[in-house]
Every structure is written in structure tokens, then in C-alpha cells.
Design an enzyme around this catalytic site. Sequence first.
Site, PDB file in Angstrom:
ATOM      1  CG  HIS A   1      30.014 -32.649  19.683  1.00  0.00           C
ATOM      2  ND1 HIS A   1      29.182 -31.586  19.442  1.00  0.00           N
ATOM      3  CD2 HIS A   1      29.692 -33.048  20.947  1.00  0.00           C
ATOM      4  CE1 HIS A   1      28.403 -31.365  20.483  1.00  0.00           C
ATOM      5  NE2 HIS A   1      28.705 -32.253  21.431  1.00  0.00           N
TER       6      HIS A   1
ATOM      7  N   GLY B   1      28.475 -26.415  36.853  1.00  0.00           N
ATOM      8  CA  GLY B   1      27.271 -27.261  36.967  1.00  0.00           C
ATOM      9  C   GLY B   1      27.730 -28.696  37.173  1.00  0.00           C
ATOM     10  NE  ARG B   2      23.181 -31.886  35.600  1.00  0.00           N
ATOM     11  CZ  ARG B   2      21.956 -31.400  35.617  1.00  0.00           C
ATOM     12  NH1 ARG B   2      21.135 -31.723  36.578  1.00  0.00           N
ATOM     13  NH2 ARG B   2      21.526 -30.608  34.665  1.00  0.00           N
ATOM     14  CB  ILE B   3      29.691 -31.203  32.801  1.00  0.00           C
ATOM     15  CG1 ILE B   3      28.540 -32.083  32.269  1.00  0.00           C
ATOM     16  CG2 ILE B   3      30.987 -31.511  32.055  1.00  0.00           C
ATOM     17  CD1 ILE B   3      28.131 -31.835  30.832  1.00  0.00           C
TER      18      ILE B   3
ATOM     19  NE  ARG C   1      25.849 -27.552  22.513  1.00  0.00           N
ATOM     20  CZ  ARG C   1      25.943 -28.793  23.005  1.00  0.00           C
ATOM     21  NH1 ARG C   1      27.132 -29.317  23.264  1.00  0.00           N
ATOM     22  NH2 ARG C   1      24.865 -29.524  23.226  1.00  0.00           N
TER      23      ARG C   1
ATOM     24  CD  GLU D   1      29.799 -29.282  17.118  1.00  0.00           C
ATOM     25  OE1 GLU D   1      30.194 -28.942  18.206  1.00  0.00           O
ATOM     26  OE2 GLU D   1      29.087 -30.296  16.949  1.00  0.00           O
TER      27      GLU D   1
ATOM     28  N   GLY E   1      32.190 -35.790  23.294  1.00  0.00           N
ATOM     29  CA  GLY E   1      31.925 -35.681  24.737  1.00  0.00           C
ATOM     30  C   GLY E   1      31.085 -36.815  25.308  1.00  0.00           C
TER      31      GLY E   1
HETATM   32  C1  DGY Z   1      25.100 -32.715  24.773  1.00  0.00           C
HETATM   33  O1  DGY Z   1      24.374 -33.596  25.224  1.00  0.00           O
HETATM   34  O2  DGY Z   1      24.833 -31.532  24.888  1.00  0.00           O
HETATM   35  C2  DGY Z   1      26.319 -33.179  24.060  1.00  0.00           C
HETATM   36  O3  DGY Z   1      27.070 -32.146  23.585  1.00  0.00           O
HETATM   37  C3  DGY Z   1      25.934 -34.143  22.953  1.00  0.00           C
HETATM   38  O4  DGY Z   1      27.063 -34.841  22.574  1.00  0.00           O
END
Ligand code: DGY
Length: 317
Positions: free
Chosen positions: A283, A154-156, A236, A265, A285
Site C-alpha cells: 500500500h 476518476g482523477r486517478i 482497494r 490489509e 500508492g
Molecule cells: C487513499 O488515500 O485512499 C490511499 O489509499 C491511502 O494511501
Amino acid sequence: MKKILITRKLLKENEEKLKELFEVILNPDDKIYSQEELIKKSKDCDGILSSVSDQINKDTISKLSAKIKIIANGAVGFGNIDIDAAKQKGIAVTNTPDVLTDATADIAILLLLGASRRALEGRIAAENQNWKWSFDFLLGKQMSNKTLGILGMGRIGRAVAKRARGFNMQIHYHNRKKLPNDLEEGAVFHKDVKSLFANSEFLSINCPANSETTKIVNEDTLKHLLPNCVVANSARGDIVDDEAMIKALKSKKVFAYGLDVYNGEPKIHPEYLKLKNIFLLPHLGSATKRTRWDMLYRATKNLEMFFNGEKPKDLVN
Ligand code: DGY
């Protein structure tokens, strides 16, 4: 004025903006609410601004006040909310895509580098002043010129691919559907996870967490990884079967694992903490000031649009 429960402490500017638009219940102590607390506190509210730390499952949704019409999750991932149960109850759910793509892709690269170049072991040795340069000191794996498997393009995932091309990596990916050529940019599509793993010297996990991806990285799929693979998870925790990963790390089937996200988490599987071939982050990100501001701005915009009678930009159910 509509009333919104804001489940976590936000950046000051975002809280100010929300206060202009809504009557808000803030959480200045930043306590993580239990399900009972969330239900109780949101009793008179019209909406909730939630975060990844709120587990809003079917049971919680069934007990929410009928007044609540929207949950604006301040995250791109929405695996913490049962979006079908919400829809059935007439609650709209929104997320915050796009704005955290770059920050998260940066962290994915950091995880791959940190794990492959043994950064945590290096930091501990340096901190303890317990090291000397030598030809065989903390030898890692080089990322340049290797194959990178991306689970979830996807985008990421695509932003990770873009960065990895700078390392001259050859990109392979698995997605539900093959991407059009302009988005693929030469990446090789694999119809199934096992085939992706069999071509991955490095692997970046970037798919959303849902019923199809839960524990998709498991004993059976891990068997197919190329030996000594370096794995990074910036998506995740639930996507990885921790027991299987720990076994693979112990046997060195996986050379090292970099992870920013965890099952349950903020708890971390205690075995991960005992292993050396691991690179852990808490976490982070999306944790840049600009990104967090953008995420909260976007969540606010979704609430604003919804209560103005428009379809929110980021509706997911
Ligand atoms: C998200 O936006 O899903 C990220 O994991 C939050 O830090």
C-alpha cells in the site's frame, strides 16, 4: 479548544500544526486501534482524524460519543467509514482528494510494469545470484502499443491514462457515466465492465470501493478479459474477488497481477505469496513525503473549516 483524536502517528510537521489548532490525542507508538479502543479514546473528543487502517463501520459509529461531529479521513478513499451511518448520527466525513492523484497514478504504472516485466522474479533471481542472461530468460509482456482498460476513470484513472499515452497505449475505460470529450481525450467508453475487459490487454483498477464495486472483478467478469492480460490494482482490495483472481493467475488467463492493496490489509491472501506471476507492494500508492504532507494538511484544513463553522472543502456525506 476542540479536542481531536488522531488515530495514527503523523508526519512531525503535521502533528505540530494540529497541536497549534486543537487539543490533540496523539498516537506516538502508531498502534492500530481496535474498534473498542477507538470508541474509548475518542470519548471526550469533538472530532477524529482517521486513516485507511481504521474500520469505522456502522456499529462503531453507533457507539461513538455524541460529542463527535467530524471524522476527517486522511485518505482519498473512504470505504473504511460508513458515511451514511455517520450522516444519520450527524457526523460529517471528509477525505483528501487531488493531492495524491499523481503519486497513486505513478504506482499504478509501476504495478503494470512490475507485473508485466516480471520485476519481482527478476529481483529474486538477481539477489540469489541465480541467473545468467539468455534469450529466453524471464520474458515478460511489453506494455507499449497495447490497449489499457481503466476501471474507474476518476482523477486517478485519468492520471493513469495520461501516463499510459506516453507508452502509446490505446485507452478504454468503464465509469458510471461517460466523460465529456475534453476529459476523455480519445479514450473509448464502455458501458459495462465485461465489454471493457474484452478490450483490455492491460487493466488498471482505479475505481472507489463501495457496495457497487465490491468484487466487481470476479469469476464472471474475469472470463471476459483478453487472454494473458496484465492487471494492476492501486485502488482497494475489496474490488477484486481474490479466489477468482488466483484461479485466473494459475490458469494464465491473467498473465500477471500487480497489487498495492489487499482485502483485510495488512494481511495478504497466502496464495498470492505462492504465485510467481504476481508483483506485490505494501500500500505505497500515496507514500511520498510531499503527498503524505499534503494529505494531512488537507485533513487538518477540513477540521479547521468545520470548527470555524464553514462547510469543509472535502465533505463526502
Ligand atoms: C487513499 O488515500 O485512499 C490511499 O489509499 C491511502 O494511501
